[in-house]
Design a protein around this motif. Structure first.
Motif, PDB file in Angstrom:
ATOM      1  N   GLN A   1       0.828  -1.208   0.000  1.00 30.16           N
ATOM      2  CA  GLN A   1       0.000   0.000   0.000  1.00 30.16           C
ATOM      3  C   GLN A   1       0.861   1.257   0.000  1.00 30.16           C
ATOM      4  OE1 GLN A   1      -2.719  -0.177   3.270  1.00 30.16           O
ATOM      5  NE2 GLN A   1      -4.095  -1.606   2.236  1.00 30.16           N
ATOM      6  N   THR A   2       1.951   1.237   0.744  1.00 29.50           N
ATOM      7  CA  THR A   2       2.845   2.392   0.801  1.00 29.50           C
ATOM      8  C   THR A   2       3.467   2.669  -0.554  1.00 29.50           C
ATOM      9  OG1 THR A   2       3.335   1.893   3.113  1.00 29.50           O
ATOM     10  CG2 THR A   2       4.859   3.356   1.967  1.00 29.50           C
ATOM     11  N   ILE A   3       3.931   1.625  -1.222  1.00 23.48           N
ATOM     12  CA  ILE A   3       4.528   1.808  -2.547  1.00 23.48           C
ATOM     13  C   ILE A   3       3.483   2.301  -3.537  1.00 23.48           C
ATOM     14  CG2 ILE A   3       5.551   0.566  -4.496  1.00 23.48           C
ATOM     15  CD1 ILE A   3       7.042  -1.132  -2.398  1.00 23.48           C
ATOM     16  N   TRP A   4       2.270   1.747  -3.467  1.00 23.28           N
ATOM     17  CA  TRP A   4       1.215   2.154  -4.395  1.00 23.28           C
ATOM     18  C   TRP A   4       0.829   3.621  -4.189  1.00 23.28           C
ATOM     19  CZ3 TRP A   4      -0.383   1.202  -8.883  1.00 23.28           C
ATOM     20  CH2 TRP A   4      -1.620   1.651  -9.338  1.00 23.28           C
ATOM     21  N   VAL A   5       0.695   4.055  -2.948  1.00 25.72           N
ATOM     22  CA  VAL A   5       0.346   5.449  -2.668  1.00 25.72           C
ATOM     23  C   VAL A   5       1.482   6.370  -3.125  1.00 25.72           C
ATOM     24  CG1 VAL A   5      -0.046   7.111  -0.796  1.00 25.72           C
ATOM     25  CG2 VAL A   5      -1.285   4.958  -0.822  1.00 25.72           C
ATOM     26  N   THR A   6       2.716   5.951  -2.941  1.00 28.77           N
ATOM     27  CA  THR A   6       3.854   6.750  -3.402  1.00 28.77           C
ATOM     28  C   THR A   6       3.829   6.916  -4.918  1.00 28.77           C
ATOM     29  OG1 THR A   6       5.172   5.936  -1.551  1.00 28.77           O
ATOM     30  CG2 THR A   6       6.368   6.909  -3.399  1.00 28.77           C
ATOM     31  N   ILE A   7       3.531   5.834  -5.620  1.00 33.36           N
ATOM     32  CA  ILE A   7       3.438   5.906  -7.081  1.00 33.36           C
ATOM     33  C   ILE A   7       2.293   6.818  -7.498  1.00 33.36           C
ATOM     34  CG2 ILE A   7       2.865   4.551  -9.142  1.00 33.36           C
ATOM     35  CD1 ILE A   7       4.461   2.246  -7.855  1.00 33.36           C
ATOM     36  N   LEU A   8       1.141   6.678  -6.845  1.00 31.99           N
ATOM     37  CA  LEU A   8      -0.010   7.514  -7.193  1.00 31.99           C
ATOM     38  C   LEU A   8       0.264   8.995  -6.959  1.00 31.99           C
ATOM     39  CD1 LEU A   8      -3.135   5.570  -5.870  1.00 31.99           C
ATOM     40  CD2 LEU A   8      -2.531   6.066  -8.232  1.00 31.99           C
ATOM     41  N   ILE A   9       0.919   9.305  -5.868  1.00 33.54           N
ATOM     42  CA  ILE A   9       1.158  10.708  -5.537  1.00 33.54           C
ATOM     43  C   ILE A   9       2.207  11.325  -6.459  1.00 33.54           C
ATOM     44  CG2 ILE A   9       2.124  12.216  -3.752  1.00 33.54           C
ATOM     45  CD1 ILE A   9       0.620  10.548  -1.722  1.00 33.54           C
ATOM     46  N   SER A  10       3.226  10.556  -6.811  1.00 29.72           N
ATOM     47  CA  SER A  10       4.308  11.130  -7.612  1.00 29.72           C
ATOM     48  C   SER A  10       4.063  11.067  -9.114  1.00 29.72           C
ATOM     49  CB  SER A  10       5.626  10.431  -7.282  1.00 29.72           C
ATOM     50  OG  SER A  10       5.551   9.057  -7.639  1.00 29.72           O
TER      51      SER A  10
ATOM     52  N   PHE B   1      -4.481   7.734   3.376  1.00 28.10           N
ATOM     53  CA  PHE B   1      -3.541   6.659   3.674  1.00 28.10           C
ATOM     54  C   PHE B   1      -3.051   6.749   5.115  1.00 28.10           C
ATOM     55  CE2 PHE B   1       0.889   5.059   3.677  1.00 28.10           C
ATOM     56  CZ  PHE B   1       0.593   3.723   3.492  1.00 28.10           C
ATOM     57  N   ALA B   2      -2.703   7.945   5.559  1.00 25.86           N
ATOM     58  CA  ALA B   2      -2.250   8.125   6.943  1.00 25.86           C
ATOM     59  C   ALA B   2      -3.361   7.775   7.926  1.00 25.86           C
ATOM     60  CB  ALA B   2      -1.779   9.557   7.160  1.00 25.86           C
ATOM     61  N   ARG B   3      -4.591   8.153   7.598  1.00 23.25           N
ATOM     62  CA  ARG B   3      -5.720   7.829   8.462  1.00 23.25           C
ATOM     63  C   ARG B   3      -5.917   6.314   8.554  1.00 23.25           C
ATOM     64  NH1 ARG B   3      -9.963  11.237   6.583  1.00 23.25           N
ATOM     65  NH2 ARG B   3      -8.998  12.800   7.902  1.00 23.25           N
ATOM     66  N   SER B   4      -5.759   5.612   7.424  1.00 20.06           N
ATOM     67  CA  SER B   4      -5.921   4.155   7.460  1.00 20.06           C
ATOM     68  C   SER B   4      -4.814   3.497   8.283  1.00 20.06           C
ATOM     69  CB  SER B   4      -5.943   3.586   6.047  1.00 20.06           C
ATOM     70  OG  SER B   4      -4.668   3.632   5.453  1.00 20.06           O
ATOM     71  N   ILE B   5      -3.606   4.066   8.253  1.00 23.07           N
ATOM     72  CA  ILE B   5      -2.521   3.518   9.078  1.00 23.07           C
ATOM     73  C   ILE B   5      -2.822   3.748  10.556  1.00 23.07           C
ATOM     74  CG2 ILE B   5      -0.111   3.843   9.732  1.00 23.07           C
ATOM     75  CD1 ILE B   5       0.540   4.185   6.818  1.00 23.07           C
ATOM     76  N   PHE B   6      -3.293   4.944  10.898  1.00 22.57           N
ATOM     77  CA  PHE B   6      -3.613   5.225  12.300  1.00 22.57           C
ATOM     78  C   PHE B   6      -4.779   4.380  12.793  1.00 22.57           C
ATOM     79  CE2 PHE B   6      -1.438   9.436  11.654  1.00 22.57           C
ATOM     80  CZ  PHE B   6      -0.393   9.157  12.519  1.00 22.57           C
ATOM     81  N   GLU B   7      -5.710   4.045  11.908  1.00 24.64           N
ATOM     82  CA  GLU B   7      -6.820   3.178  12.312  1.00 24.64           C
ATOM     83  C   GLU B   7      -6.359   1.748  12.557  1.00 24.64           C
ATOM     84  OE1 GLU B   7      -9.641   3.709   9.186  1.00 24.64           O
ATOM     85  OE2 GLU B   7     -10.369   5.617   9.991  1.00 24.64           O
ATOM     86  N   ARG B   8      -5.250   1.348  11.952  1.00 23.67           N
ATOM     87  CA  ARG B   8      -4.708   0.000  12.151  1.00 23.67           C
ATOM     88  C   ARG B   8      -3.934  -0.146  13.453  1.00 23.67           C
ATOM     89  NH1 ARG B   8      -1.935  -2.315   6.710  1.00 23.67           N
ATOM     90  NH2 ARG B   8      -3.807  -2.429   5.432  1.00 23.67           N
ATOM     91  N   ILE B   9      -3.536   0.927  14.085  1.00 24.39           N
ATOM     92  CA  ILE B   9      -2.676   0.861  15.269  1.00 24.39           C
ATOM     93  C   ILE B   9      -3.255  -0.021  16.372  1.00 24.39           C
ATOM     94  CG2 ILE B   9      -1.719   2.238  17.173  1.00 24.39           C
ATOM     95  CD1 ILE B   9      -1.062   4.389  15.138  1.00 24.39           C
TER      96      ILE B   9
END
Length: 89
Positions: A12-21, A76-84
Motif C-alpha cells: 500500500q505504501t509503494i502504491w500510494v507513493t506511485i499515485l502521488i508522484s 492513507f495516513a488515516r488508514s494507518i492510524f486506524e490500524r494501530i
C-alpha cells in the motif's frame, strides 16, 4: 503483527507513493521531452531553456493535482492510524 500485514502495508505504501508522484513526474517527463525535441531541432543548448518551462509547468501541475495528492496522503495516513489498535493483538 504478522508478515502478511507488513507486506500488505508495504504494498500500500509503494502504491500510494506511485499515485502521488505520477502526475508530477509525468508532466516533467512530457515537458522535458518536448523541450529536448525543440532544442535538438534548433541546436540551442541553453540550460535555462529546459529548466524554467519545466519549473512553471510543474508548479501548475502541483496547483492542479495538489489537493488530490493531499487527500490521498491523508486517507492513507488515516488508514494507518486506524490500524494501530490491531497491530499488537
Amino acid at each position: 503483527m504478522d508478515t502478511a500485514m507488513v507486506i500488505d502495508l508495504g504494498k500500500q505504501t509503494i502504491w500510494v507513493t506511485i499515485l502521488i508522484s505520477a502526475p508530477l513526474l509525468g508532466v516533467a517527463l512530457a515537458v522535458g521531452l518536448f523541450i529536448g525535441i525543440i532544442q535538438a531541432a534548433t541546436s540551442i543548448n541553453e540550460m535555462t531553456l529546459s529548466f524554467i518551462p519545466k519549473l512553471l509547468v510543474m508548479a501548475m501541475a502541483l496547483a492542479l493535482f495538489g489537493s488530490w495528492q493531499l487527500v490521498t496522503l491523508v486517507d492513507f495516513a488515516r488508514s494507518i492510524f486506524e490500524r494501530i489498535p490491531t497491530l499488537f493483538m
